[in-house]
Design an enzyme around this catalytic site. Structure first.
Site, PDB file in Angstrom:
ATOM      1  N   PRO A  92       0.809  -0.964  -0.122  1.00 12.98           N
ATOM      2  CA  PRO A  92       0.317  -0.209   0.574  1.00 12.98           C
ATOM      3  C   PRO A  92       0.799   1.308  -0.094  1.00 12.98           C
ATOM      4  O   PRO A  92       2.211   1.364   0.570  1.00 12.98           O
ATOM      5  CB  PRO A  92      -0.680  -0.112   1.302  1.00 12.98           C
ATOM      6  CG  PRO A  92      -0.054  -1.665   2.073  1.00 12.98           C
ATOM      7  CD  PRO A  92       0.745  -2.328   0.931  1.00 12.98           C
ATOM      8  N   ASN A  93       1.004   2.132  -0.465  1.00 17.89           N
ATOM      9  CA  ASN A  93       0.672   3.611  -0.795  1.00 17.89           C
ATOM     10  C   ASN A  93       2.332   3.602  -1.583  1.00 17.89           C
ATOM     11  O   ASN A  93       2.593   4.998  -1.803  1.00 17.89           O
ATOM     12  CB  ASN A  93       1.174   4.154   0.579  1.00 17.89           C
ATOM     13  CG  ASN A  93      -0.149   4.371   0.925  1.00 17.89           C
ATOM     14  OD1 ASN A  93      -1.127   4.579   0.546  1.00 17.89           O
ATOM     15  ND2 ASN A  93      -0.999   3.999   1.851  1.00 17.89           N
TER      16      ASN A  93
ATOM     17  N   ARG B 170       4.701  10.673  -2.499  1.00 18.63           N
ATOM     18  CA  ARG B 170       4.516  10.933  -0.883  1.00 18.63           C
ATOM     19  C   ARG B 170       4.975  10.987   0.092  1.00 18.63           C
ATOM     20  O   ARG B 170       6.421  10.048  -0.001  1.00 18.63           O
ATOM     21  CB  ARG B 170       3.417   9.723  -0.395  1.00 18.63           C
ATOM     22  CG  ARG B 170       2.866   9.013   1.065  1.00 18.63           C
ATOM     23  CD  ARG B 170       3.035   7.750   0.761  1.00 18.63           C
ATOM     24  NE  ARG B 170       3.105   7.198   2.464  1.00 18.63           N
ATOM     25  CZ  ARG B 170       3.502   6.048   3.067  1.00 18.63           C
ATOM     26  NH1 ARG B 170       3.604   4.779   2.255  1.00 18.63           N
ATOM     27  NH2 ARG B 170       3.068   6.277   4.708  1.00 18.63           N
TER      28      ARG B 170
ATOM     29  N   TYR C 265      10.340   9.937   2.044  1.00 24.49           N
ATOM     30  CA  TYR C 265      10.640   8.060   0.966  1.00 24.49           C
ATOM     31  C   TYR C 265      11.392   8.434  -0.119  1.00 24.49           C
ATOM     32  O   TYR C 265      11.431   7.689  -1.823  1.00 24.49           O
ATOM     33  CB  TYR C 265       9.046   7.962   0.427  1.00 24.49           C
ATOM     34  CG  TYR C 265       8.817   7.023   1.411  1.00 24.49           C
ATOM     35  CD1 TYR C 265       9.126   6.113   2.339  1.00 24.49           C
ATOM     36  CD2 TYR C 265       7.396   7.950   2.610  1.00 24.49           C
ATOM     37  CE1 TYR C 265       8.184   5.338   3.019  1.00 24.49           C
ATOM     38  CE2 TYR C 265       6.651   7.283   3.562  1.00 24.49           C
ATOM     39  CZ  TYR C 265       7.587   5.893   4.040  1.00 24.49           C
ATOM     40  OH  TYR C 265       5.933   5.996   5.014  1.00 24.49           O
TER      41      TYR C 265
ATOM     42  N   ASN D   4       7.992  -5.590  -0.324  1.00 24.42           N
ATOM     43  CA  ASN D   4       7.884  -3.289  -0.025  1.00 24.42           C
ATOM     44  C   ASN D   4       6.706  -3.506   0.481  1.00 24.42           C
ATOM     45  O   ASN D   4       5.766  -3.536  -0.389  1.00 24.42           O
ATOM     46  CB  ASN D   4       8.329  -2.779  -0.563  1.00 24.42           C
ATOM     47  CG  ASN D   4       8.825  -1.665   1.221  1.00 24.42           C
ATOM     48  OD1 ASN D   4       7.500  -1.171   1.547  1.00 24.42           O
ATOM     49  ND2 ASN D   4       9.069  -0.511   0.755  1.00 24.42           N
TER      50      ASN D   4
ATOM     51  N   ALA E 109       2.995  -1.004   4.832  1.00 18.17           N
ATOM     52  CA  ALA E 109       2.298  -0.864   6.420  1.00 18.17           C
ATOM     53  C   ALA E 109       2.212  -2.357   6.551  1.00 18.17           C
ATOM     54  O   ALA E 109       1.754  -3.220   7.809  1.00 18.17           O
ATOM     55  CB  ALA E 109       1.205   0.047   6.688  1.00 18.17           C
TER      56      ALA E 109
ATOM     57  N   HIS F 150       3.705  -4.519   9.161  1.00 17.58           N
ATOM     58  CA  HIS F 150       3.866  -4.658  10.933  1.00 17.58           C
ATOM     59  C   HIS F 150       2.341  -5.318  11.021  1.00 17.58           C
ATOM     60  O   HIS F 150       2.361  -5.602  12.335  1.00 17.58           O
ATOM     61  CB  HIS F 150       3.860  -3.298  11.294  1.00 17.58           C
ATOM     62  CG  HIS F 150       4.261  -2.511  10.409  1.00 17.58           C
ATOM     63  ND1 HIS F 150       6.263  -2.525  10.565  1.00 17.58           N
ATOM     64  CD2 HIS F 150       4.412  -1.338   9.194  1.00 17.58           C
ATOM     65  CE1 HIS F 150       6.488  -1.370  10.092  1.00 17.58           C
ATOM     66  NE2 HIS F 150       6.338  -1.493   9.092  1.00 17.58           N
TER      67      HIS F 150
ATOM     68  N   ASP G  88       1.947 -16.056   6.610  1.00 16.31           N
ATOM     69  CA  ASP G  88       1.543 -17.438   6.577  1.00 16.31           C
ATOM     70  C   ASP G  88       1.906 -17.494   4.498  1.00 16.31           C
ATOM     71  O   ASP G  88       1.969 -18.796   3.608  1.00 16.31           O
ATOM     72  CB  ASP G  88      -0.064 -17.566   6.275  1.00 16.31           C
ATOM     73  CG  ASP G  88      -0.407 -17.799   7.906  1.00 16.31           C
ATOM     74  OD1 ASP G  88       1.134 -18.121   8.750  1.00 16.31           O
ATOM     75  OD2 ASP G  88      -1.257 -17.817   8.312  1.00 16.31           O
TER      76      ASP G  88
ATOM     77  N   GLU H 112      13.096  -8.300   2.078  1.00 17.37           N
ATOM     78  CA  GLU H 112      12.315  -7.438   2.867  1.00 17.37           C
ATOM     79  C   GLU H 112      13.164  -6.403   2.451  1.00 17.37           C
ATOM     80  O   GLU H 112      13.980  -6.151   2.686  1.00 17.37           O
ATOM     81  CB  GLU H 112      11.956  -8.173   3.960  1.00 17.37           C
ATOM     82  CG  GLU H 112      10.529  -7.201   4.041  1.00 17.37           C
ATOM     83  CD  GLU H 112      10.353  -7.249   6.048  1.00 17.37           C
ATOM     84  OE1 GLU H 112       9.185  -8.540   5.502  1.00 17.37           O
ATOM     85  OE2 GLU H 112      10.472  -6.657   6.781  1.00 17.37           O
TER      86      GLU H 112
ATOM     87  N   HIS I 257      12.330  -1.972   3.152  1.00 21.69           N
ATOM     88  CA  HIS I 257      11.701  -0.433   3.348  1.00 21.69           C
ATOM     89  C   HIS I 257      12.947   0.194   3.066  1.00 21.69           C
ATOM     90  O   HIS I 257      14.049   0.176   3.007  1.00 21.69           O
ATOM     91  CB  HIS I 257      12.234  -1.157   4.532  1.00 21.69           C
ATOM     92  CG  HIS I 257      11.297  -2.437   5.725  1.00 21.69           C
ATOM     93  ND1 HIS I 257      10.105  -2.286   5.645  1.00 21.69           N
ATOM     94  CD2 HIS I 257      11.243  -2.841   6.250  1.00 21.69           C
ATOM     95  CE1 HIS I 257       9.297  -3.339   5.965  1.00 21.69           C
ATOM     96  NE2 HIS I 257      10.444  -4.149   6.411  1.00 21.69           N
TER      97      HIS I 257
ATOM     98  N   SER J 167      12.536   3.485   4.385  1.00 16.30           N
ATOM     99  CA  SER J 167      12.844   4.709   5.311  1.00 16.30           C
ATOM    100  C   SER J 167      13.744   3.440   6.226  1.00 16.30           C
ATOM    101  O   SER J 167      14.077   2.562   6.195  1.00 16.30           O
ATOM    102  CB  SER J 167      11.892   5.068   5.877  1.00 16.30           C
ATOM    103  OG  SER J 167      11.000   3.952   6.524  1.00 16.30           O
TER     104      SER J 167
ATOM    105  N   ARG K 203      11.655   5.723  13.365  1.00 18.90           N
ATOM    106  CA  ARG K 203      10.341   5.966  12.784  1.00 18.90           C
ATOM    107  C   ARG K 203       9.236   5.548  14.401  1.00 18.90           C
ATOM    108  O   ARG K 203      10.376   5.277  15.401  1.00 18.90           O
ATOM    109  CB  ARG K 203       9.721   5.299  11.805  1.00 18.90           C
ATOM    110  CG  ARG K 203      10.674   5.996  10.572  1.00 18.90           C
ATOM    111  CD  ARG K 203      10.134   5.652   8.944  1.00 18.90           C
ATOM    112  NE  ARG K 203       8.580   6.650   9.164  1.00 18.90           N
ATOM    113  CZ  ARG K 203       8.174   6.423   8.372  1.00 18.90           C
ATOM    114  NH1 ARG K 203       8.308   5.318   7.141  1.00 18.90           N
ATOM    115  NH2 ARG K 203       7.113   7.098   8.196  1.00 18.90           N
TER     116      ARG K 203
ATOM    117  N   ARG L  79       5.917   0.504  13.546  1.00 14.15           N
ATOM    118  CA  ARG L  79       7.381  -0.225  12.664  1.00 14.15           C
ATOM    119  C   ARG L  79       8.533  -0.693  12.927  1.00 14.15           C
ATOM    120  O   ARG L  79       8.751  -0.781  12.525  1.00 14.15           O
ATOM    121  CB  ARG L  79       7.453   1.712  11.614  1.00 14.15           C
ATOM    122  CG  ARG L  79       6.640   1.770  11.318  1.00 14.15           C
ATOM    123  CD  ARG L  79       6.627   3.898  10.070  1.00 14.15           C
ATOM    124  NE  ARG L  79       6.063   4.419   9.982  1.00 14.15           N
ATOM    125  CZ  ARG L  79       5.154   4.550   8.953  1.00 14.15           C
ATOM    126  NH1 ARG L  79       4.895   3.167   7.946  1.00 14.15           N
ATOM    127  NH2 ARG L  79       4.193   4.990   8.914  1.00 14.15           N
TER     128      ARG L  79
END
Length: 143
Positions: free
Chosen positions: A9-10, A17, A22, A72, A75, A78, A85, A96, A98, A100, A105, A109
């Site tokens: 998302p985002n 954003r 970012y 990535n 949100a 978290h 799963d 994985e 990220h 940032s 933060r 997070r």
């Protein structure tokens, strides 16, 4: 080598954003820079703001395998046990990423539910973290 770049998302709003966190690079810019840096890698990119759609995409790798996934989940990282799963049922390497530095933060997070299903985590290096993930995948398969 065929890699899935999976974004949650985002991340479709990269470049717009919170550029102070970012950066100013868009998702299209990122994918173009990956293809330029790694011309011999076949990239499949997928982004969704919907958790269930991301689950479906990861499940599709069972039927149409890839050599690795760089993800990535934003949100969802978290708190999504559904994505955790699903990642566990896919046996290719997973990194994985990220953009940032998640440990600098907000407290929520600092925990990644999905990290345990991955081979490694790259955080806080901007979109270059995706490049590092690809380097790791190439090195992993060259052994």
């Amino acid at each position: 080598m065929r890699l899935l770049i999976l974004n949650g998302p985002n991340l479709n709003m990269l470049g717009k954003r919170e550029p102070e966190i970012y950066g100013s690079e868009s998702l299209d810019d990122l994918m173009e820079s990956l293809q330029t840096a790694f011309p011999d890698v076949q990239f499949e990119h997928f982004q969704s703001n919907d958790e269930g759609v991301l689950v479906d995409k990861i499940q599709s790798v069972v039927y149409k395998p890839v050599d690795g996934i760089i993800l990535n989940l934003a949100a969802f990282t978290h708190y999504s046990y559904a994505l955790y799963d699903t990642l566990n049922m896919v046996y290719c390497p997973k990194i994985e990423v990220h953009i940032s530095h998640i440990y600098r933060r907000e407290e929520f997070r600092h925990k990644s539910v999905t990290a345990k299903a991955c081979n490694g985590i790259i955080a806080g290096l901007g979109t270059y973290g995706y490049h590092l993930g690809v380097h790791w995948m190439i090195n992993h398969y060259s052994k």
